[in-house]
Design a protein around this motif. Structure first.
Motif, PDB file in Angstrom:
ATOM      1  N   GLU A  48      34.818  39.382  38.554  1.00 44.84           N
ATOM      2  CA  GLU A  48      34.384  38.932  37.232  1.00 44.84           C
ATOM      3  C   GLU A  48      35.376  39.322  36.141  1.00 44.84           C
ATOM      4  N   LEU A  49      36.230  40.292  36.423  1.00 50.20           N
ATOM      5  CA  LEU A  49      37.217  40.742  35.438  1.00 50.20           C
ATOM      6  C   LEU A  49      38.432  39.817  35.348  1.00 50.20           C
ATOM      7  N   ILE A  50      38.680  39.033  36.385  1.00 50.28           N
ATOM      8  CA  ILE A  50      39.893  38.220  36.446  1.00 50.28           C
ATOM      9  C   ILE A  50      39.894  37.228  35.274  1.00 50.28           C
ATOM     10  N   PRO A  51      40.939  37.327  34.422  1.00 48.79           N
ATOM     11  CA  PRO A  51      41.003  36.430  33.256  1.00 48.79           C
ATOM     12  C   PRO A  51      41.334  34.992  33.657  1.00 48.79           C
ATOM     13  N   LYS A  52      40.891  34.070  32.816  1.00 46.61           N
ATOM     14  CA  LYS A  52      41.097  32.663  33.106  1.00 46.61           C
ATOM     15  C   LYS A  52      42.169  32.028  32.220  1.00 46.61           C
ATOM     16  N   THR A  53      42.469  32.650  31.097  1.00 51.25           N
ATOM     17  CA  THR A  53      43.481  32.113  30.191  1.00 51.25           C
ATOM     18  C   THR A  53      44.557  33.164  29.933  1.00 51.25           C
ATOM     19  N   LYS A  54      45.635  32.725  29.326  1.00 55.76           N
ATOM     20  CA  LYS A  54      46.731  33.646  29.008  1.00 55.76           C
ATOM     21  C   LYS A  54      46.280  34.696  27.996  1.00 55.76           C
ATOM     22  N   LYS A  55      45.502  34.273  27.009  1.00 52.98           N
ATOM     23  CA  LYS A  55      45.010  35.207  25.995  1.00 52.98           C
ATOM     24  C   LYS A  55      44.087  36.257  26.625  1.00 52.98           C
ATOM     25  N   GLU A  56      43.197  35.822  27.533  1.00 54.43           N
ATOM     26  CA  GLU A  56      42.320  36.755  28.243  1.00 54.43           C
ATOM     27  C   GLU A  56      43.133  37.730  29.090  1.00 54.43           C
ATOM     28  N   LYS A  57      44.224  37.244  29.687  1.00 51.04           N
ATOM     29  CA  LYS A  57      45.075  38.117  30.499  1.00 51.04           C
ATOM     30  C   LYS A  57      45.721  39.193  29.622  1.00 51.04           C
ATOM     31  N   LYS A  79      31.295  43.114  46.096  1.00 54.15           N
ATOM     32  CA  LYS A  79      30.024  43.083  46.818  1.00 54.15           C
ATOM     33  C   LYS A  79      29.657  41.674  47.274  1.00 54.15           C
ATOM     34  N   ASN A  80      30.412  40.694  46.836  1.00 57.08           N
ATOM     35  CA  ASN A  80      30.120  39.311  47.222  1.00 57.08           C
ATOM     36  C   ASN A  80      30.919  38.930  48.464  1.00 57.08           C
ATOM     37  N   SER A  81      31.402  37.708  48.521  1.00 53.95           N
ATOM     38  CA  SER A  81      32.086  37.225  49.721  1.00 53.95           C
ATOM     39  C   SER A  81      33.451  37.874  49.905  1.00 53.95           C
ATOM     40  N   PHE A  82      33.901  37.879  51.150  1.00 51.46           N
ATOM     41  CA  PHE A  82      35.214  38.435  51.453  1.00 51.46           C
ATOM     42  C   PHE A  82      36.316  37.582  50.821  1.00 51.46           C
ATOM     43  N   GLU A  83      36.099  36.288  50.710  1.00 51.14           N
ATOM     44  CA  GLU A  83      37.074  35.396  50.070  1.00 51.14           C
ATOM     45  C   GLU A  83      37.260  35.768  48.601  1.00 51.14           C
ATOM     46  N   GLU A  84      36.156  36.078  47.925  1.00 50.45           N
ATOM     47  CA  GLU A  84      36.217  36.503  46.526  1.00 50.45           C
ATOM     48  C   GLU A  84      36.955  37.839  46.408  1.00 50.45           C
ATOM     49  N   HIS A  85      36.720  38.714  47.357  1.00 53.29           N
ATOM     50  CA  HIS A  85      37.404  40.004  47.416  1.00 53.29           C
ATOM     51  C   HIS A  85      38.917  39.790  47.549  1.00 53.29           C
ATOM     52  N   LEU A  86      39.329  38.942  48.482  1.00 52.96           N
ATOM     53  CA  LEU A  86      40.754  38.665  48.678  1.00 52.96           C
ATOM     54  C   LEU A  86      41.374  38.014  47.449  1.00 52.96           C
ATOM     55  N   PHE A  87      40.639  37.111  46.809  1.00 51.34           N
ATOM     56  CA  PHE A  87      41.134  36.474  45.585  1.00 51.34           C
ATOM     57  C   PHE A  87      41.433  37.527  44.515  1.00 51.34           C
ATOM     58  N   SER A  88      40.524  38.478  44.340  1.00 52.59           N
ATOM     59  CA  SER A  88      40.707  39.532  43.341  1.00 52.59           C
ATOM     60  C   SER A  88      41.948  40.366  43.633  1.00 52.59           C
ATOM     61  N   ILE A  89      42.079  40.787  44.878  1.00 48.67           N
ATOM     62  CA  ILE A  89      43.227  41.610  45.263  1.00 48.67           C
ATOM     63  C   ILE A  89      44.535  40.843  45.073  1.00 48.67           C
ATOM     64  N   ASN A  90      44.558  39.601  45.533  1.00 51.73           N
ATOM     65  CA  ASN A  90      45.777  38.804  45.413  1.00 51.73           C
ATOM     66  C   ASN A  90      46.142  38.568  43.955  1.00 51.73           C
ATOM     67  N   TRP A  91      45.144  38.301  43.112  1.00 47.06           N
ATOM     68  CA  TRP A  91      45.436  38.071  41.701  1.00 47.06           C
ATOM     69  C   TRP A  91      46.019  39.333  41.066  1.00 47.06           C
ATOM     70  N   ASN A  93      47.559  41.899  42.443  1.00 49.58           N
ATOM     71  CA  ASN A  93      48.879  42.231  42.970  1.00 49.58           C
ATOM     72  C   ASN A  93      49.964  41.263  42.521  1.00 49.58           C
ATOM     73  N   SER A  94      49.616  40.041  42.214  1.00 47.64           N
ATOM     74  CA  SER A  94      50.635  39.066  41.823  1.00 47.64           C
ATOM     75  C   SER A  94      50.775  38.911  40.305  1.00 47.64           C
ATOM     76  N   GLN A  95      49.761  39.293  39.538  1.00 50.22           N
ATOM     77  CA  GLN A  95      49.775  39.025  38.101  1.00 50.22           C
ATOM     78  C   GLN A  95      50.002  40.257  37.222  1.00 50.22           C
ATOM     79  N   LEU A  96      49.826  41.450  37.763  1.00 51.54           N
ATOM     80  CA  LEU A  96      49.921  42.661  36.954  1.00 51.54           C
ATOM     81  C   LEU A  96      51.124  43.507  37.355  1.00 51.54           C
ATOM     82  N   GLU A  97      51.600  44.281  36.391  1.00 53.47           N
ATOM     83  CA  GLU A  97      52.637  45.255  36.707  1.00 53.47           C
ATOM     84  C   GLU A  97      52.028  46.305  37.634  1.00 53.47           C
TER      85      GLU A  97
END
Length: 179
Positions: A48-57, A79-91, A93-97
């Motif tokens: 739920e924390l993953i931002p959707k826009t550049k300003k949110e990021k 606590k939800n699906s494993f796919e959602e978990h992987l999406f969070s981790i990938n985002w 690791n790829s978007q933040l310092e």
């Protein structure tokens, strides 16, 4: 003037946070070994924390930097699906310092909440609690992650800063204000 208490009704006393088993890429470890002597915020459902826009990021990164300045460490429990978990981790690791990336563990059974309910002998009526853990490993407070206003990272930073001020010892003779 009446003010709201900083510690919600659920935790009138500090309660030891459960030492649950978490899975890491290095193997299974107990949570206490990861949070020892650190101020921790455990965010349930970090996708739920993953931002959707550049300003949110930009706001997200600023809030993470502010938490670091307050000496808080953020940990996510998906606590939800494993796919959602992987999406969070990938985002993350790829978007933040690197210094802003925080660990996210997959906990579909929400073991922390179940164990705390057993300790408290009452049901926690929050689906996505946000836990504030002190350096001793005790839960100081829970925010209601089901409420849009409370689950935002900016609100969490504000609450964390209040917690830091609440825990300051102004009786320390080495404490000095710098002008």
């Amino acid at each position: 003037m009446k003010t709201n208490p900083i510690v919600p009704y659920l935790f009138e006393k500090n309660i030891a946070f459960p030492n649950i088993l978490v899975k890491t890429r290095f193997g299974n470890v107990h949570l206490k070994s990861l949070i020892q002597n650190k101020r921790i915020i455990i965010y349930t459902n970090p996708s739920e924390l993953i931002p959707k826009t550049k300003k949110e990021k930009e706001r997200f990164e600023l809030a993470l930097k502010q938490l670091k300045e307050l000496n808080y460490h953020l940990i996510g429990f998906s606590k939800n699906s494993f796919e959602e978990h992987l999406f969070s981790i990938n985002w993350l690791n790829s978007q933040l310092e690197d210094y802003l990336v925080f660990p996210i563990f997959y906990q579909p059974q929400n073991e922390a909440k179940k164990t705390l309910e057993e300790i408290l002998s009452k049901k926690i009526l929050i689906d996505s609690p946000i836990y504030f853990i002190d350096k001793a490993g005790n839960a100081q407070s829970i925010l209601n992650g089901d409420v849009l206003k409370e689950k935002g990272l900016e609100n969490i930073v504000e609450f964390a800063s209040k917690m830091v001020l609440t825990n300051q010892s102004f009786n320390n003779p080495n404490f000095a204000l710098k002008n």
